[in-house]
Design a protein around this motif. Structure first.
Motif, PDB file in Angstrom:
ATOM      1  N   ASP A  89       0.804  -1.248   0.073  1.00 16.28           N
ATOM      2  CA  ASP A  89      -0.024   0.188   0.059  1.00 16.28           C
ATOM      3  C   ASP A  89       1.072   1.449  -0.079  1.00 16.28           C
ATOM      4  O   ASP A  89       0.629   2.113  -0.727  1.00 16.28           O
ATOM      5  CB  ASP A  89      -0.781  -0.085   1.177  1.00 16.28           C
ATOM      6  N   LEU A  90       1.919   0.901   0.809  1.00 14.81           N
ATOM      7  CA  LEU A  90       2.814   2.276   0.710  1.00 14.81           C
ATOM      8  C   LEU A  90       3.529   2.691  -0.689  1.00 14.81           C
ATOM      9  O   LEU A  90       3.660   3.816  -0.992  1.00 14.81           O
ATOM     10  CB  LEU A  90       3.872   2.265   2.082  1.00 14.81           C
ATOM     11  N   LEU A  91       3.894   1.489  -1.116  1.00 14.32           N
ATOM     12  CA  LEU A  91       4.547   1.622  -2.452  1.00 14.32           C
ATOM     13  C   LEU A  91       3.556   1.980  -3.797  1.00 14.32           C
ATOM     14  O   LEU A  91       3.960   2.620  -4.602  1.00 14.32           O
ATOM     15  CB  LEU A  91       5.220   0.310  -2.718  1.00 14.32           C
ATOM     16  N   ALA A  92       2.329   1.662  -3.224  1.00 13.56           N
ATOM     17  CA  ALA A  92       1.130   1.830  -4.412  1.00 13.56           C
ATOM     18  C   ALA A  92       0.795   3.543  -4.130  1.00 13.56           C
ATOM     19  O   ALA A  92       0.159   3.947  -5.053  1.00 13.56           O
ATOM     20  CB  ALA A  92       0.172   1.206  -4.464  1.00 13.56           C
ATOM     21  N   ALA A  93       1.261   4.023  -3.297  1.00 20.01           N
ATOM     22  CA  ALA A  93       0.652   5.372  -2.783  1.00 20.01           C
ATOM     23  C   ALA A  93       1.082   6.480  -4.135  1.00 20.01           C
ATOM     24  O   ALA A  93       2.201   6.247  -4.519  1.00 20.01           O
ATOM     25  CB  ALA A  93       1.206   5.995  -1.602  1.00 20.01           C
ATOM     26  N   PRO A  94       0.038   7.575  -4.242  1.00 21.65           N
ATOM     27  CA  PRO A  94       0.618   8.474  -5.406  1.00 21.65           C
ATOM     28  C   PRO A  94       2.275   9.063  -5.136  1.00 21.65           C
ATOM     29  O   PRO A  94       3.181   9.322  -5.919  1.00 21.65           O
ATOM     30  CB  PRO A  94      -0.263   9.414  -5.464  1.00 21.65           C
ATOM     31  N   VAL A  95       2.109   9.402  -3.681  1.00 25.54           N
ATOM     32  CA  VAL A  95       3.595  10.105  -3.231  1.00 25.54           C
ATOM     33  C   VAL A  95       4.227   8.906  -2.213  1.00 25.54           C
ATOM     34  O   VAL A  95       3.372   8.780  -1.306  1.00 25.54           O
ATOM     35  CB  VAL A  95       3.317  11.499  -2.803  1.00 25.54           C
TER      36      VAL A  95
END
Length: 172
Positions: A89-95
């Motif tokens: 989820d952290l890696l898929a975040a826009p930033v």
């Protein structure tokens, strides 16, 4: 007409009681009938241990080790799975918050290392109980399922997964 209403009311109440009885009986029967007594389960070695021809006396000594490992690894695997999802989820975040990714990665590595230590401790405990021949057969089985010719990991996975995929590894 009054008699018709009484019949309908009696029929309706009968169906309601029948529904309530079945609704209550299912959870009770699942707990009382479908699940064998844990003490009985612990008396019988897993299929992995049966293939190793573990004696009943050996199983009495191994059972607490295996049961503790199953309970502890269950919680660890849940935590590892949650951290893997969090990392994705952290890696898929826009930033991407690199500090959060790094922190989650460190937590995940620590849990995986802890799981490896638990697995090694179980194997060392098994070594104390099993004969040399049985223990070598156990290591051979683990190696066959986890290592390819070049020593690389196979898709089947770790010793934990071997136990979990064992039909007698009564998980949760």
């Amino acid at each position: 007409m009054n008699r018709f209403k009484v019949c309908i009311l009696a029929l309706s109440l009968g169906f309601n009681f029948a529904f309530a009885g079945v609704w209550l009986w299912r959870p009770l029967s699942a707990n009382w009938i479908a699940q064998p007594n844990q003490a009985i389960l612990n008396q019988n070695p897993s299929s992995l241990h049966r293939r190793l021809e573990v004696t009943q006396e050996q199983w009495v000594r191994l059972s607490p080790l295996v049961d503790a490992f199953k309970m502890e690894s269950k919680e660890e695997r849940k935590k590892i799975g949650a951290l893997r999802c969090k990392l994705l989820d952290l890696l898929a975040a826009p930033v991407v918050d690199k500090k959060a990714v790094e922190s989650t990665q460190h937590q995940l590595c620590a849990l995986i290392l802890d799981m490896k230590k638990r697995t090694i401790n179980l194997l060392l405990g098994e070594k104390d109980v099993l004969s040399e021949q049985q223990y070598n057969a156990l290591i051979r089985e683990i190696r066959q399922r986890t290592c390819s010719e070049g020593g690389h990991s196979k898709k089947e996975g770790s010793f934990t997964r071997i136990l979990i995929n064992d039909p007698d590894f009564n998980e949760y």
